[in-house]
Design a protein around this motif. Structure first.
Motif, PDB file in Angstrom:
ATOM      1  N   LYS A 279       0.812  -1.217   0.000  1.00  0.00           N
ATOM      2  CA  LYS A 279       0.000   0.000   0.000  1.00  0.00           C
ATOM      3  C   LYS A 279       0.844   1.266   0.000  1.00  0.00           C
ATOM      4  CE  LYS A 279      -3.509   2.487   2.667  1.00  0.00           C
ATOM      5  NZ  LYS A 279      -4.381   2.787   1.526  1.00  0.00           N
ATOM      6  N   TYR A 280       1.927   1.254   0.768  1.00  0.00           N
ATOM      7  CA  TYR A 280       2.660   2.497   0.981  1.00  0.00           C
ATOM      8  C   TYR A 280       3.944   2.620   0.167  1.00  0.00           C
ATOM      9  CZ  TYR A 280      -0.779   3.129   4.547  1.00  0.00           C
ATOM     10  OH  TYR A 280      -1.983   3.278   5.188  1.00  0.00           O
ATOM     11  N   ILE A 281       4.311   1.566  -0.566  1.00  0.00           N
ATOM     12  CA  ILE A 281       5.495   1.647  -1.424  1.00  0.00           C
ATOM     13  C   ILE A 281       5.117   1.389  -2.882  1.00  0.00           C
ATOM     14  CG2 ILE A 281       7.762   0.666  -1.930  1.00  0.00           C
ATOM     15  CD1 ILE A 281       7.951  -0.064   1.075  1.00  0.00           C
ATOM     16  N   TYR A 282       4.506   0.239  -3.140  1.00  0.00           N
ATOM     17  CA  TYR A 282       4.264  -0.162  -4.532  1.00  0.00           C
ATOM     18  C   TYR A 282       3.023   0.473  -5.149  1.00  0.00           C
ATOM     19  CZ  TYR A 282       7.969  -3.530  -3.772  1.00  0.00           C
ATOM     20  OH  TYR A 282       9.187  -4.099  -3.502  1.00  0.00           O
ATOM     21  N   GLU A 283       1.938   0.557  -4.390  1.00  0.00           N
ATOM     22  CA  GLU A 283       0.704   1.101  -4.965  1.00  0.00           C
ATOM     23  C   GLU A 283       0.855   2.549  -5.439  1.00  0.00           C
ATOM     24  OE1 GLU A 283      -4.017   1.664  -3.813  1.00  0.00           O
ATOM     25  OE2 GLU A 283      -2.745   0.411  -2.553  1.00  0.00           O
ATOM     26  N   PRO A 284       1.530   3.435  -4.682  1.00  0.00           N
ATOM     27  CA  PRO A 284       1.679   4.814  -5.165  1.00  0.00           C
ATOM     28  C   PRO A 284       2.461   4.922  -6.479  1.00  0.00           C
ATOM     29  CG  PRO A 284       2.157   4.685  -2.808  1.00  0.00           C
ATOM     30  CD  PRO A 284       2.070   3.274  -3.318  1.00  0.00           C
ATOM     31  N   VAL A 285       3.358   3.985  -6.742  1.00  0.00           N
ATOM     32  CA  VAL A 285       4.212   4.060  -7.925  1.00  0.00           C
ATOM     33  C   VAL A 285       3.696   3.194  -9.065  1.00  0.00           C
ATOM     34  CG1 VAL A 285       6.564   3.739  -8.798  1.00  0.00           C
ATOM     35  CG2 VAL A 285       6.205   4.506  -6.449  1.00  0.00           C
ATOM     36  N   LEU A 286       3.340   1.958  -8.745  1.00  0.00           N
ATOM     37  CA  LEU A 286       2.938   0.997  -9.773  1.00  0.00           C
ATOM     38  C   LEU A 286       1.428   0.832  -9.876  1.00  0.00           C
ATOM     39  CD1 LEU A 286       5.627  -1.731  -8.997  1.00  0.00           C
ATOM     40  CD2 LEU A 286       5.632  -0.125 -10.912  1.00  0.00           C
ATOM     41  N   LYS A 287       0.691   1.506  -8.990  1.00  0.00           N
ATOM     42  CA  LYS A 287      -0.781   1.458  -8.994  1.00  0.00           C
ATOM     43  C   LYS A 287      -1.300   0.027  -8.829  1.00  0.00           C
ATOM     44  CE  LYS A 287      -0.327   5.766  -9.952  1.00  0.00           C
ATOM     45  NZ  LYS A 287      -0.287   6.722  -8.820  1.00  0.00           N
ATOM     46  N   GLU A 288      -0.621  -0.742  -8.006  1.00  0.00           N
ATOM     47  CA  GLU A 288      -1.008  -2.137  -7.830  1.00  0.00           C
ATOM     48  C   GLU A 288      -0.689  -2.595  -6.408  1.00  0.00           C
ATOM     49  OE1 GLU A 288      -2.610  -5.261  -7.971  1.00  0.00           O
ATOM     50  OE2 GLU A 288      -2.467  -4.678 -10.099  1.00  0.00           O
ATOM     51  N   SER A 289      -1.712  -3.089  -5.699  1.00  0.00           N
ATOM     52  CA  SER A 289      -1.529  -3.594  -4.327  1.00  0.00           C
ATOM     53  C   SER A 289      -1.677  -5.106  -4.256  1.00  0.00           C
ATOM     54  CB  SER A 289      -2.537  -2.929  -3.391  1.00  0.00           C
ATOM     55  OG  SER A 289      -3.860  -3.174  -3.837  1.00  0.00           O
ATOM     56  N   HIS A 290      -1.823  -5.749  -5.410  1.00  0.00           N
ATOM     57  CA  HIS A 290      -1.932  -7.192  -5.535  1.00  0.00           C
ATOM     58  C   HIS A 290      -3.107  -7.712  -4.700  1.00  0.00           C
ATOM     59  CE1 HIS A 290       0.402 -11.289  -5.810  1.00  0.00           C
ATOM     60  NE2 HIS A 290      -0.612 -11.214  -6.665  1.00  0.00           N
ATOM     61  N   ASN A 291      -2.853  -8.647  -3.772  1.00  0.00           N
ATOM     62  CA  ASN A 291      -3.941  -9.284  -3.019  1.00  0.00           C
ATOM     63  C   ASN A 291      -4.204  -8.644  -1.664  1.00  0.00           C
ATOM     64  OD1 ASN A 291      -4.474 -11.389  -4.944  1.00  0.00           O
ATOM     65  ND2 ASN A 291      -2.567 -12.372  -4.278  1.00  0.00           N
ATOM     66  N   LEU A 292      -3.608  -7.475  -1.420  1.00  0.00           N
ATOM     67  CA  LEU A 292      -3.695  -6.872  -0.086  1.00  0.00           C
ATOM     68  C   LEU A 292      -5.123  -6.706   0.400  1.00  0.00           C
ATOM     69  CD1 LEU A 292      -2.268  -5.504   2.334  1.00  0.00           C
ATOM     70  CD2 LEU A 292      -2.468  -3.350   1.088  1.00  0.00           C
TER      71      LEU A 292
END
Length: 393
Positions: free
Chosen positions: A203-216
């Motif tokens: 949520k706080y590293i990948y989603e802001p950059v890659l727009k993807e939180s996977h299965n979170l």
């Protein structure tokens, strides 16, 4: 005004006293487990034997010692009500840990932004490295014979390895010659977004950059993730709201600890005691071995297949690297994960042109080459980088 006894007379008690609201709290004495201190005075107040607590009159006990867990057990044996105890030391440690986590998130968010920008826009880029913390700590990009970008991050799984590489390979004008993928024997069992320890990194590293939180959000609602991230501060519940000056007091403590985040690349595992080495090896190996997630394995096999297919289409030289670990880690690691890993991997090795470099059982590395039982330090990374160089095109 509350009558308080402070358990502990060391530096922690000095720190905790500094944030008490003296208009609301009156310290009437101290308690310590050192018999040599009993009967002596601190700040003009008597230092008591813990066994005397039931004979004293007070409103609250404030624990101010790094041995707070043992002290809580003592308090239980003394049959003192938890309603009369505030473990201030634990509250401060929890807050410091939270701030350390925030520092880690900030570091990796900025690193991810920078790496993705370099991967897409840098010229003459030849080699990409990805993987989790073993590849982050275990390869020195500057020592690679080709122009290299290390995209590996602590906790990064195959899903984000694939997403990062796909984004760069599809948007960059560089013709990437080599991709090094750092793996672990538990890689197919690992989904960062489902991790209880590291899941919020999505949520706080990948989603802001890659727009993807996977299965979170399949296991955690966005509202719940916010609550966990912010943490539940206990300072202003019940007695806490009355005994501390303000929330800013804790902030000052954190500032005074000069809290920041840095990958520990120069730490030396050979400086640990034998007991510490075994303890660290047991802890990390057992933590990594507690994985049995068939659905995750199924998804990761598909992701890995897509990843290899993408790299082959781009005519990339693919290197898969299993990093060395210390003998103290191997002693406690579940070899069933290694068997499963090779059972899965062998199917891919038959279908794709892949070079596997498995350094897990190599005897080239000693304790001085590790920062802990399972991660290389700078000195170990130099050796691994030299090995990888010989396989690059």
């Amino acid at each position: 005004m509350l009558e308080a006894i402070i358990w502990g007379i060391g530096q922690a008690s000095v720190m905790i006293e500094s944030i008490l609201d003296k208009e609301e709290v009156n310290i009437i004495g101290y308690v310590d487990n050192d018999p040599k201190k009993w009967g002596h005075y601190k700040n003009g107040l008597l230092i008591y034997d813990p066994s005397k607590l039931n004979k004293l009159t007070y409103d609250i006990i404030l624990i101010a010692s790094s041995f707070h867990q043992q002290i809580m057990q003592q308090i239980k044996h003394l049959e003192i009500s938890n309603q009369k105890v505030i473990n201030v030391q634990k509250m401060v440690e929890d807050s410091l840990e939270q701030q350390s986590q925030l520092a880690s998130y900030k570091y990796y968010l900025n690193k991810l932004k920078r790496d993705l920008d370099l991967g897409i826009n840098a010229t003459d880029l030849d080699t990409l490295i990805t993987g989790l913390s073993y590849a982050e700590c275990g390869i020195i990009s500057e020592n690679i014979s080709k122009k290299t970008l290390n995209l590996a991050n602590a906790g990064q799984d195959l899903f984000y390895d694939y997403l990062l590489l796909k984004t760069i390979l599809e948007q960059s004008d560089n013709h990437i010659q080599n991709v090094v993928i750092g793996l672990s024997y538990y890689s197919f069992e690992y989904d960062l977004s489902l991790s209880k320890v590291h899941g919020l990194r999505c949520k706080y590293i990948y989603e802001p950059v890659l727009k993807e939180s996977h299965n979170l959000y399949s296991v955690l609602s966005e509202v719940e993730s916010e609550k966990i991230y912010e943490g539940k501060k206990k300072f202003f519940q019940k007695f806490e709201s009355k005994i501390f000056k303000s929330e800013e007091s804790l902030t000052e403590i954190i500032k005074n600890n000069n809290l920041s985040f840095k990958v520990p690349t120069y730490e030396r595992f050979d400086r640990y005691t034998l007991e510490e080495k075994n303890k660290n090896g047991k802890f990390l190996a057992e933590l990594d071995s507690k994985k049995n997630y068939p659905l995750t394995v199924k998804e990761n096999r598909e992701i890995f297949s897509d990843l290899l297919k993408l790299l082959e289409e781009k005519q990339v030289n693919i290197l898969l690297v299993i990093f060395p670990v210390s003998k103290y880690y191997k002693l406690f690691f579940d070899d069933k994960l290694k068997e499963q890993f090779y059972y899965i991997l062998n199917n891919f090795l038959n279908d794709y042109r892949v070079t596997l470099i498995d350094l897990y059982n190599t005897e080239l590395f000693e304790d001085m080459h590790f920062s802990n039982s399972s991660h290389l330090n700078y000195y170990g990374a130099v050796k691994v980088t030299d090995i990888i160089n010989s396989f690059l095109k």
